[in-house]
Design an enzyme around this catalytic site. Structure first.
Site, PDB file in Angstrom:
ATOM      1  N   CYS A   1      47.701  31.692  40.393  1.00 11.72           N
ATOM      2  CA  CYS A   1      48.885  31.364  40.910  1.00 11.72           C
ATOM      3  C   CYS A   1      49.108  29.785  41.111  1.00 11.72           C
ATOM      4  O   CYS A   1      50.304  29.643  40.637  1.00 11.72           O
ATOM      5  CB  CYS A   1      48.252  31.645  42.449  1.00 11.72           C
TER       6      CYS A   1
ATOM      7  N   HIS B   1      50.874  27.229  48.034  1.00 14.11           N
ATOM      8  CA  HIS B   1      49.526  27.229  47.029  1.00 14.11           C
ATOM      9  C   HIS B   1      49.616  26.256  46.134  1.00 14.11           C
ATOM     10  O   HIS B   1      49.043  26.367  44.857  1.00 14.11           O
ATOM     11  CB  HIS B   1      49.372  28.437  46.383  1.00 14.11           C
TER      12      HIS B   1
END
Length: 567
Positions: free
Chosen positions: A93, A149
């Site tokens: 991610c 993130h």
């Protein structure tokens, strides 16, 4: 007394002419105002940019790649646009998101290792200029909805400090789709839904995040002037674990016996419906004809969580094709060649220069980009300027027991996890990660076991270097490292050259101050540097002095009143 007689006709003509001139001046002024207004309302030559990043969607998990999962919206948008069939991202991610936001490889941002964890004092380095910052300079309104993130340990790391005018979404890598809570270990649980830089308690209705994020995106479209350029970054939480989905979507997949695969398929269908609603909104509010939609997964699928990358090798978190080759397409009325496939090499770093150039922004030399402008390759089918991709060099991950400088011909320590693509060739060193092929029949059973299928994979014991011709062998079944040692040496030298440009790895230890219990039960910034502490002290001192000044003024005022009474 002298009286000047003026003929009535002459007097009336004078009055009419003056009135007419005044009327004309007003009409000219009104016309000028209208022209200015029309100028403001005139459609911008800059296209609206909608970047949709989905989480953990496997290479096979879209209808047009042969999946049993129904994705009519994605299939239609891709068929009417350009399918990216040689498109690469990173295997996790944070790495993919950092490269999208900066147009730079991980080795140049210090994020070579793993992901940015919620408890780490770490984030996308502040010295890096971001994609929304460049588009904002070009006159775009910039909005982000969904998963960030990229770190949040201090306020300067938050999306609204990195170029976005607004932000609604989550800061962490995953969490509950309904409650928006996330635990990072015992006693480390907190709420993770933000509006701007504050927890979004009031906006939270317990909605499933895919639905909630889509509604927010549609609301942004409804309230923005479509004649002004818009950048909307819509980063869905779906289809990352935990596997949660509204029950009505599960009904469509009763025939899938494996529960993980069934839930995952339902989540993809919900996502497909969300994209349908978004495209309807683009048309309803007048954006569509001047919009570029980019759709991308952030990494490969995770078979243990229902994802499929078949027929590619490996999975999420690996440098095999199944971890880094992604579902991607561009849909836009502005494309020259619609309904085509782009087989040119494209990497996630390329979106930065491509979209900034498309948005009529400027690319300064000091940005030191690793990405290329690939718009002509996508839109017109021209050759891509990209000839190679550094997938990564991770100097911390050195788990290959048999890796050595000797195995790397004295050019490279093959214990180091690294991967490089040059033209048709792909080189891997170290431990690339889980390396099996997981076919569709894997998901025909109720449970996933350690040996998921009948195809016996011979583990590459003792190996620390692989070479594949990806054009001829996209499934990485034939290792050519022994047959073409001269190619291996050339690519090892290229790795060494890249490594000379690498910055030190940023991967700090866990900071207990990150615990949400110290922040009102919310995941959020906890770290303050000297400058921030100084600013906070100044604010406190100003408040204290103002309060003290008011008290002194009141005391003086009271003394004056008493003095008057005595007099």
């Amino acid at each position: 007394m002298f009286i000047l007689w003026i003929p009535v006709s002459l007097f009336l003509s004078f009055i009419v002419s003056q009135t007419w001139s005044i009327q004309m001046s007003w009409e000219n002024w009104n016309a000028e105002l209208r022209n200015r207004g029309n100028e403001f309302d005139k459609p911008s030559s800059q296209p609206h940019i909608i970047f949709i990043l989905v989480d953990d969607q496997g290479f096979r998990d879209v209808g047009y790649h042969g999946s049993e999962i129904k994705t009519p919206t994605l299939d239609r948008l891709a068929a009417q646009g350009v399918k990216l069939e040689n498109y690469y991202v990173q295997p996790l991610c944070s790495p993919s998101r950092s490269q999208l936001m900066t147009g730079r490889y991980q080795i140049h941002t210090g994020l070579q290792h793993s992901i940015i964890r919620a408890t780490q004092p770490n984030c996308l380095p502040l010295e890096n200029v971001t994609l929304p910052q460049k588009l904002k300079q070009a006159g775009y309104s910039t909005h982000m909805v969904g998963k960030w993130h990229l770190g949040f340990y201090k306020r300067g790391c938050l999306p609204t400090q990195r170029g976005f005018d607004t932000f609604f979404g989550s800061l962490l890598g995953s969490g509950d789709y309904y409650s928006h809570y996330k635990c990072e270990g015992p006693g480390m649980c907190g709420y993770d839904l933000y509006e701007g830089e504050e927890a979004a308690w009031e906006q939270d209705r317990g909605l499933y995040s895919t639905v909630m994020f889509t509604r927010k995106a549609v609301n942004i479209l409804a309230n923005h002037n479509p004649h002004r350029p818009l950048f909307l970054y819509l980063a869905y939480q779906a289809v990352h674990s935990p596997l949660q989905v509204p029950a009505r979507y599960l009904e469509r997949y009763k025939g899938i016996p494996n529960l993980h695969r069934r839930k995952y398929a339902a989540m993809v269908s919900c996502l497909d419906e969300a994209i349908h609603n978004l495209t309807l909104a683009l048309k309803r509010y007048g954006y569509y004809d001047n919009t570029v939609i980019v759709y991308s997964s952030d990494n490969g699928g995770q078979p243990l969580a229902g994802g499929s990358n078949w027929p590619l090798r490996g999975s999420k978190a690996t440098y095999w094709e199944g971890g880094i080759r992604a579902v991607g397409f561009v849909h836009s009325p502005l494309l020259v060649n619609k309904g085509t496939k782009c087989r040119s090499l494209v990497h996630i770093t390329d979106w930065f220069p491509t979209l900034v150039t498309l948005g009529e922004g400027t690319l300064d030399e000091d940005l030191n980009l690793d990405g290329y402008d690939v718009w002509e390759a996508i839109s017109e089918g021209r050759p891509s300027p990209r000839q190679d991709i550094l997938h990564n060099i991770d100097p911390i991950y050195i788990k290959a027991k048999n890796g050595s400088w000797k195995a790397g011909y004295g050019l490279w320590n093959t214990a180091i996890q690294a991967a490089l693509r040059v033209g048709h060739w792909k080189l891997l060193t170290g431990v690339p990660g889980y390396s099996d092929w997981v076919p569709p029949q894997t998901f025909s059973n109720q449970r996933l076991t350690n040996r998921w299928h009948n195809e016996r994979i011979r583990w590459d014991r003792g190996k620390s270097i692989w070479l594949f011709n990806i054009t001829a062998d996209p499934y990485e079944r034939v290792d050519l490292s022994q047959r073409y040692p001269h190619i291996v040496k050339k690519m090892l030298m290229r790795l060494a050259q890249y490594n000379k440009t690498a910055v030190p790895v940023r991967y700090p230890s866990k900071d207990m101050r990150s615990n949400p219990q110290y922040n009102g039960g919310v995941w959020g910034p906890w770290y303050k540097d000297e400058r921030e502490m100084q600013e906070e002290d100044e604010r406190y001192n100003n408040l204290f002095n103002n309060h003290l000044g008011k008290r002194r003024w009141k005391k003086k005022s009271k003394n004056r009143k008493l003095k008057r009474k005595v007099e």
